[in-house]
Structures are given as structure tokens and as C-alpha cells.
Design a protein around this motif. Structure first.
Motif, PDB file in Angstrom:
ATOM      1  N   VAL A  20     -35.851 -10.697  68.860  1.00  0.00           N
ATOM      2  CA  VAL A  20     -35.648 -10.407  67.442  1.00  0.00           C
ATOM      3  C   VAL A  20     -36.196  -9.013  67.179  1.00  0.00           C
ATOM      4  CG1 VAL A  20     -36.195 -11.082  65.077  1.00  0.00           C
ATOM      5  CG2 VAL A  20     -35.819 -12.842  66.828  1.00  0.00           C
ATOM      6  N   ASP A  21     -35.343  -8.143  66.658  1.00  0.00           N
ATOM      7  CA  ASP A  21     -35.692  -6.749  66.428  1.00  0.00           C
ATOM      8  C   ASP A  21     -35.405  -6.398  64.964  1.00  0.00           C
ATOM      9  OD1 ASP A  21     -36.530  -4.167  67.003  1.00  0.00           O
ATOM     10  OD2 ASP A  21     -34.703  -3.599  68.054  1.00  0.00           O
ATOM     11  N   PHE A  22     -35.970  -5.298  64.510  1.00  0.00           N
ATOM     12  CA  PHE A  22     -35.642  -4.763  63.198  1.00  0.00           C
ATOM     13  C   PHE A  22     -35.097  -3.369  63.430  1.00  0.00           C
ATOM     14  CE2 PHE A  22     -36.535  -2.425  59.274  1.00  0.00           C
ATOM     15  CZ  PHE A  22     -35.906  -3.253  58.371  1.00  0.00           C
ATOM     16  N   VAL A  23     -33.874  -3.119  62.973  1.00  0.00           N
ATOM     17  CA  VAL A  23     -33.224  -1.837  63.209  1.00  0.00           C
ATOM     18  C   VAL A  23     -32.887  -1.156  61.890  1.00  0.00           C
ATOM     19  CG1 VAL A  23     -32.285  -2.456  65.456  1.00  0.00           C
ATOM     20  CG2 VAL A  23     -30.967  -2.964  63.426  1.00  0.00           C
ATOM     21  N   GLU A  24     -33.019   0.159  61.900  1.00  0.00           N
ATOM     22  CA  GLU A  24     -32.640   0.970  60.745  1.00  0.00           C
ATOM     23  C   GLU A  24     -31.604   1.975  61.214  1.00  0.00           C
ATOM     24  OE1 GLU A  24     -35.891   1.948  57.868  1.00  0.00           O
ATOM     25  OE2 GLU A  24     -37.136   1.511  59.622  1.00  0.00           O
ATOM     26  N   SER A  25     -30.512   2.075  60.443  1.00  0.00           N
ATOM     27  CA  SER A  25     -29.451   3.015  60.788  1.00  0.00           C
ATOM     28  C   SER A  25     -28.849   3.552  59.504  1.00  0.00           C
ATOM     29  CB  SER A  25     -28.383   2.314  61.637  1.00  0.00           C
ATOM     30  OG  SER A  25     -27.715   1.340  60.855  1.00  0.00           O
TER      31      SER A  25
END
Length: 114
Positions: free
Chosen positions: A84-89
Motif C-alpha cells: 500500500v503506497d501513497f502517490v502524488e502526481s
């Protein structure tokens, strides 16, 4: 009693842990992220995230940087080995599940099939 599992069963990245900690602090809740899998979505199953006040007795838990990720045993069968990751784009920010059990996913990133 919550069961701890090895990192191979499921994991929470440092980025996701930091985001959960920030959300939990803002909402005045413990830093416990619940991941569950429900039927539905465009691919058959969908991920559900939410803050938990306390883990359930049969939850499986892992901890990263003081943040716990809890998963019920039934959902764990569908996310075993996931990260489980948190990504910002440019398109926004979201929790993302890199799930080796999923045979396919959808464009929204919250639905999968096995």
C-alpha cells in the motif's frame, strides 16, 4: 487479539504511513489504516480505505513508522503480498495498492479482478 504478519504478507510504504499519520492527526484519530476488499467496482472487487479507531480481534496488522495497517482475514486472501503506497502526481494524490494477486485492474486504480 490482532495478529502481526511478516512484511511479505502485506506492507505499508513510508509515504503511505506519513499520509495516514497526517490525516489521523488532523481528525484526532489513531493512526490505523483499514484496508478491506469488497465485491463490486468495474473489475469485480474494489479496495476500501478508512481510519479505524481500534483493530478488530481477528485483524492482521503491519506497522510502518508508528502507523498500523489492518486487514481482515477474508480481505487478506485477496491482497496477500500487496504493497500500500501513497502517490502524488499531476492527476492528483491517492493511496494505491500494488497487488500481485490481482489478474487485472481498471483505470481508476481502486478496482481489480483475480
Amino acid at each position: 487479539m490482532t495478529q502481526a504478519v511478516s512484511d511479505a504478507a502485506i506492507s505499508l510504504t513510508a509515504s503511505a504511513a506519513a499520509r495516514v499519520a497526517a490525516i489521523a492527526e488532523r481528525q484526532g484519530k489513531p493512526a490505523i489504516l483499514r484496508l478491506s476488499v469488497e465485491g463490486g467496482g468495474c473489475s469485480g472487487f474494489q479496495y476500501r480505505f478508512g481510519l479505524a479507531d481500534v483493530p478488530e480481534a481477528d485483524d492482521i496488522a503491519v506497522e510502518t513508522d508508528g502507523v498500523r495497517l489492518v486487514v481482515d482475514p477474508m480481505s487478506l486472501d485477496l491482497v496477500r503480498g500487496a504493497r500500500v503506497d501513497f502517490v502524488e502526481s499531476l492527476g492528483g494524490s491517492a493511496f494505491r495498492v500494488d497487488n500481485p494477486v490481482a489478474a487485472s485492474g481498471c483505470g481508476c486504480g481502486t478496482s481489480f479482478s483475480v
